[in-house]
Design a protein around this motif. Structure first.
Motif, short mmCIF file in Angstrom:
data_model
loop_
_atom_site.label_atom_id
_atom_site.label_comp_id
_atom_site.label_asym_id
_atom_site.label_seq_id
_atom_site.Cartn_x
_atom_site.Cartn_y
_atom_site.Cartn_z
N LYS A 11 -4.81 31.23 -11.28
CA LYS A 11 -4.90 31.41 -9.82
C LYS A 11 -4.67 32.87 -9.43
O LYS A 11 -5.33 33.40 -8.54
N PHE A 12 -3.73 33.53 -10.10
CA PHE A 12 -3.48 34.95 -9.86
C PHE A 12 -4.73 35.76 -10.14
O PHE A 12 -5.19 36.55 -9.30
N TYR A 13 -5.33 35.57 -11.30
CA TYR A 13 -6.53 36.34 -11.65
C TYR A 13 -7.72 35.94 -10.78
O TYR A 13 -8.54 36.80 -10.43
N SER A 14 -7.81 34.68 -10.41
CA SER A 14 -8.89 34.24 -9.51
C SER A 14 -8.78 34.97 -8.17
O SER A 14 -9.80 35.34 -7.57
N SER A 15 -7.56 35.20 -7.70
CA SER A 15 -7.37 35.89 -6.42
C SER A 15 -7.82 37.35 -6.49
O SER A 15 -8.02 37.99 -5.46
N LEU A 16 -8.02 37.86 -7.71
CA LEU A 16 -8.51 39.22 -7.91
C LEU A 16 -10.01 39.25 -8.22
O LEU A 16 -10.56 40.29 -8.55
N GLY A 17 -10.66 38.09 -8.12
CA GLY A 17 -12.10 38.02 -8.32
C GLY A 17 -12.54 37.57 -9.70
O GLY A 17 -13.74 37.54 -9.98
N PHE A 18 -11.63 37.22 -10.58
CA PHE A 18 -11.99 36.74 -11.91
C PHE A 18 -12.29 35.25 -11.85
O PHE A 18 -11.66 34.51 -11.10
N GLN A 19 -13.27 34.82 -12.67
CA GLN A 19 -13.63 33.41 -12.76
C GLN A 19 -13.57 32.98 -14.22
O GLN A 19 -13.99 33.72 -15.11
N GLN A 20 -13.06 31.77 -14.43
CA GLN A 20 -12.94 31.24 -15.78
C GLN A 20 -14.31 31.19 -16.44
O GLN A 20 -15.28 30.71 -15.84
N SER A 21 -14.38 31.64 -17.70
CA SER A 21 -15.67 31.68 -18.40
C SER A 21 -15.59 31.01 -19.78
O SER A 21 -16.55 31.09 -20.54
N SER A 22 -14.47 30.38 -20.09
CA SER A 22 -14.35 29.69 -21.37
C SER A 22 -13.45 28.47 -21.21
O SER A 22 -12.73 28.34 -20.22
N GLU A 23 -13.49 27.63 -22.21
CA GLU A 23 -12.53 26.53 -22.29
C GLU A 23 -11.19 27.12 -22.71
O GLU A 23 -11.12 28.24 -23.21
N MET A 24 -10.14 26.35 -22.54
CA MET A 24 -8.82 26.78 -22.98
C MET A 24 -8.82 26.94 -24.50
O MET A 24 -9.46 26.17 -25.22
N TYR A 25 -8.15 27.96 -24.97
CA TYR A 25 -7.95 28.14 -26.40
C TYR A 25 -6.51 28.60 -26.62
O TYR A 25 -5.86 29.12 -25.71
N LEU A 26 -6.00 28.36 -27.81
CA LEU A 26 -4.64 28.79 -28.14
C LEU A 26 -4.68 30.15 -28.81
O LEU A 26 -5.44 30.36 -29.75
N GLU A 27 -3.87 31.05 -28.30
CA GLU A 27 -3.67 32.34 -28.93
C GLU A 27 -2.17 32.48 -29.13
O GLU A 27 -1.41 32.48 -28.16
N ASP A 28 -1.76 32.52 -30.38
CA ASP A 28 -0.33 32.56 -30.71
C ASP A 28 0.42 31.39 -30.06
O ASP A 28 1.52 31.55 -29.53
N ASP A 29 -0.22 30.22 -30.08
CA ASP A 29 0.34 28.97 -29.53
C ASP A 29 0.54 28.99 -28.02
O ASP A 29 1.29 28.18 -27.48
N ILE A 30 -0.12 29.91 -27.33
CA ILE A 30 -0.06 29.98 -25.87
C ILE A 30 -1.46 29.69 -25.32
O ILE A 30 -2.43 30.33 -25.74
N PRO A 31 -1.60 28.73 -24.38
CA PRO A 31 -2.92 28.43 -23.81
C PRO A 31 -3.49 29.64 -23.06
O PRO A 31 -2.81 30.23 -22.21
N HIS A 32 -4.71 30.00 -23.41
CA HIS A 32 -5.43 31.11 -22.79
C HIS A 32 -6.80 30.65 -22.33
O HIS A 32 -7.32 29.64 -22.81
N ILE A 33 -7.38 31.41 -21.43
CA ILE A 33 -8.77 31.25 -21.03
C ILE A 33 -9.38 32.64 -20.89
O ILE A 33 -8.68 33.61 -20.58
N GLU A 34 -10.68 32.73 -21.13
CA GLU A 34 -11.38 33.98 -20.84
C GLU A 34 -11.82 33.91 -19.39
O GLU A 34 -12.20 32.85 -18.88
N MET A 35 -11.79 35.06 -18.73
CA MET A 35 -12.19 35.16 -17.33
C MET A 35 -13.03 36.43 -17.15
O MET A 35 -12.79 37.42 -17.85
N ILE A 36 -13.98 36.36 -16.24
CA ILE A 36 -14.86 37.51 -15.97
C ILE A 36 -14.83 37.81 -14.47
O ILE A 36 -14.91 36.90 -13.65
N ARG A 37 -14.74 39.08 -14.17
CA ARG A 37 -14.89 39.56 -12.79
C ARG A 37 -16.24 40.25 -12.74
O ARG A 37 -16.45 41.27 -13.38
N GLU A 38 -17.16 39.65 -12.01
CA GLU A 38 -18.51 40.22 -11.91
C GLU A 38 -18.47 41.56 -11.18
O GLU A 38 -17.58 41.82 -10.38
N ALA A 39 -19.45 42.39 -11.48
CA ALA A 39 -19.57 43.69 -10.80
C ALA A 39 -19.74 43.48 -9.30
O ALA A 39 -20.51 42.62 -8.88
#
Length: 152
Positions: free
Chosen positions: A123-151
């Motif tokens: 939600k924090f990154y979404s408020s800056l214009g980023f949108q989720q672009s991947s499914e959740m994945y674990l990185e070092d056992d922490i849930p992550h998602i990729e997000m993209i902020r379009e130009a």
């Protein structure tokens, strides 16, 4: 008040490098209880955004690293987004990201920006214009998602 500095790896002083590695370790390793190899040989390719708080004896309280396209992802990216526990709750994280986005746009133009975000911050990154672009994945056992902020 935060004073922002932008430096390449070669421009960092040993004191600045120590402070940024300490801050990253303080939050990513100790606070988040996550043992991982922070020093990944990518710092040498990054622009480093450092935020110093003049009310805390010019302590480094905010940091990101920025990559041009083709280094971490096929597009520009912002990573290692971190704020000290002493600087949270007053908008420092938002200012850090706004400054980082502005730096990407200043250096590379109005281009898409990709991040690998801890999922609970979507939600924090979404408020800056980023949108989720991947499914959740674990990185070092922490849930992550990729997000993209379009130009913009």
């Amino acid at each position: 008040m935060i004073k922002w500095t932008i430096k390449t790896f070669e421009e960092l002083t040993t004191q600045e490098l120590y402070a940024l590695l300490r801050l990253r370790s303080e939050v990513f390793v100790v606070e988040q209880n996550c043992v991982f190899q922070d020093m990944d040989n990518a710092d040498q390719l990054a622009l480093h955004i450092l935020g110093y708080d003049d009310t805390l004896n010019n302590e480094l309280v905010a940091y990101t690293r920025i990559f041009g396209p083709g280094i971490k992802f096929d597009m520009c990216s912002i990573g290692r987004v971190v704020t000290s526990s002493r600087a949270r709750g007053n908008g420092t994280g938002r200012k850090l990201m706004e400054h980082s986005i502005a730096t990407v746009e200043d250096r590379f133009g109005k281009v898409p920006i990709k991040i690998g975000a801890q999922q609970y911050l979507d939600k924090f990154y979404s408020s800056l214009g980023f949108q989720q672009s991947s499914e959740m994945y674990l990185e070092d056992d922490i849930p992550h998602i990729e997000m993209i902020r379009e130009a913009n």
